[in-house]
Design an enzyme around this catalytic site. Sequence first.
Site, PDB file in Angstrom:
ATOM      1  CB  CYS A 140      -0.849   0.073   1.262  1.00  0.00           C
ATOM      2  SG  CYS A 140      -2.094   1.397   1.157  1.00  0.00           S
ATOM      3  CG  HIS A 183      -5.717  -2.534  -1.369  1.00  0.00           C
ATOM      4  ND1 HIS A 183      -4.769  -3.172  -0.615  1.00  0.00           N
ATOM      5  CD2 HIS A 183      -5.237  -1.245  -1.423  1.00  0.00           C
ATOM      6  CE1 HIS A 183      -4.054  -2.308  -0.125  1.00  0.00           C
ATOM      7  NE2 HIS A 183      -4.165  -1.039  -0.552  1.00  0.00           N
ATOM      8  CD  GLU A 184      -6.598   1.212  -4.400  1.00  0.00           C
ATOM      9  OE1 GLU A 184      -6.787   2.172  -3.590  1.00  0.00           O
ATOM     10  OE2 GLU A 184      -5.511   0.652  -4.541  1.00  0.00           O
ATOM     11  CG  HIS A 187      -7.280   2.992   0.879  1.00  0.00           C
ATOM     12  ND1 HIS A 187      -6.471   3.293   1.804  1.00  0.00           N
ATOM     13  CD2 HIS A 187      -6.387   2.195   0.078  1.00  0.00           C
ATOM     14  CE1 HIS A 187      -5.294   2.797   1.796  1.00  0.00           C
ATOM     15  NE2 HIS A 187      -5.319   2.077   0.760  1.00  0.00           N
TER      16      HIS A 187
END
Length: 221
Positions: A140, A183-184, A187
């Site tokens: 990351c 993953h994004e 966030h």
Amino acid sequence: MYRYTVKGVARFLALVLSLVLNACSQNGWTERERIIIERSDSLMFVTVLPDDSVLLRTPSIEVRKQDLQSKELKTLMAKMLSTVTDPSQDGVGIAAPQVGINRRIIWVQRLDKEDEPFECYVNIRIDSLFGDVKRGPEGCLSVPGYAGMVSRNTDVIISYADLESGETRKEHIAGYTAIIFQHECDHLDGILYVDRADSVFVNKAWMEELKQFDYTRPDWW
């Protein structure tokens, strides 16, 4: 007796910040967001742990429909793209909180498409997870120099806003690209891969690369 932890305090402050952002969003972009968008260079400052824990732990809010064609959004999108593709970052995805903006905006490299283009998704959400669960390494930009082993689904259904009409679009993403989306999107919910990893370790090659670039926080930040 309740034990205060760094992560616990960060999550509490993130909740407070989220409430403030939601209140401010009634009038569109906040003053702080405009400052970051306007003053940032084409290579935006990338938020990192532990200094930016509160910001990274704050759930992101949507861009208003009437702001989908705004100058602010277009500028932010362009600068996010130039940041993630810069040699100092060289990522396959980036989320708006990583450049200091708690909005549901991400860029993802579509490795599942011809020429592997980067594509932007605004007001994105993952509607469902399915398929096999695979364990693999993740890194990351906000946790530079480290990597971890994370288990993710191989298929997702996403929904996002069409920038022209404002209508909701849906799409099925599969394979490694589906993992990037997860993953994004994490966030945007204040979740980092280290929260899901069963192990985290030093990425020695990345640590050496970090020495070549300047990651100084801008004075106006």
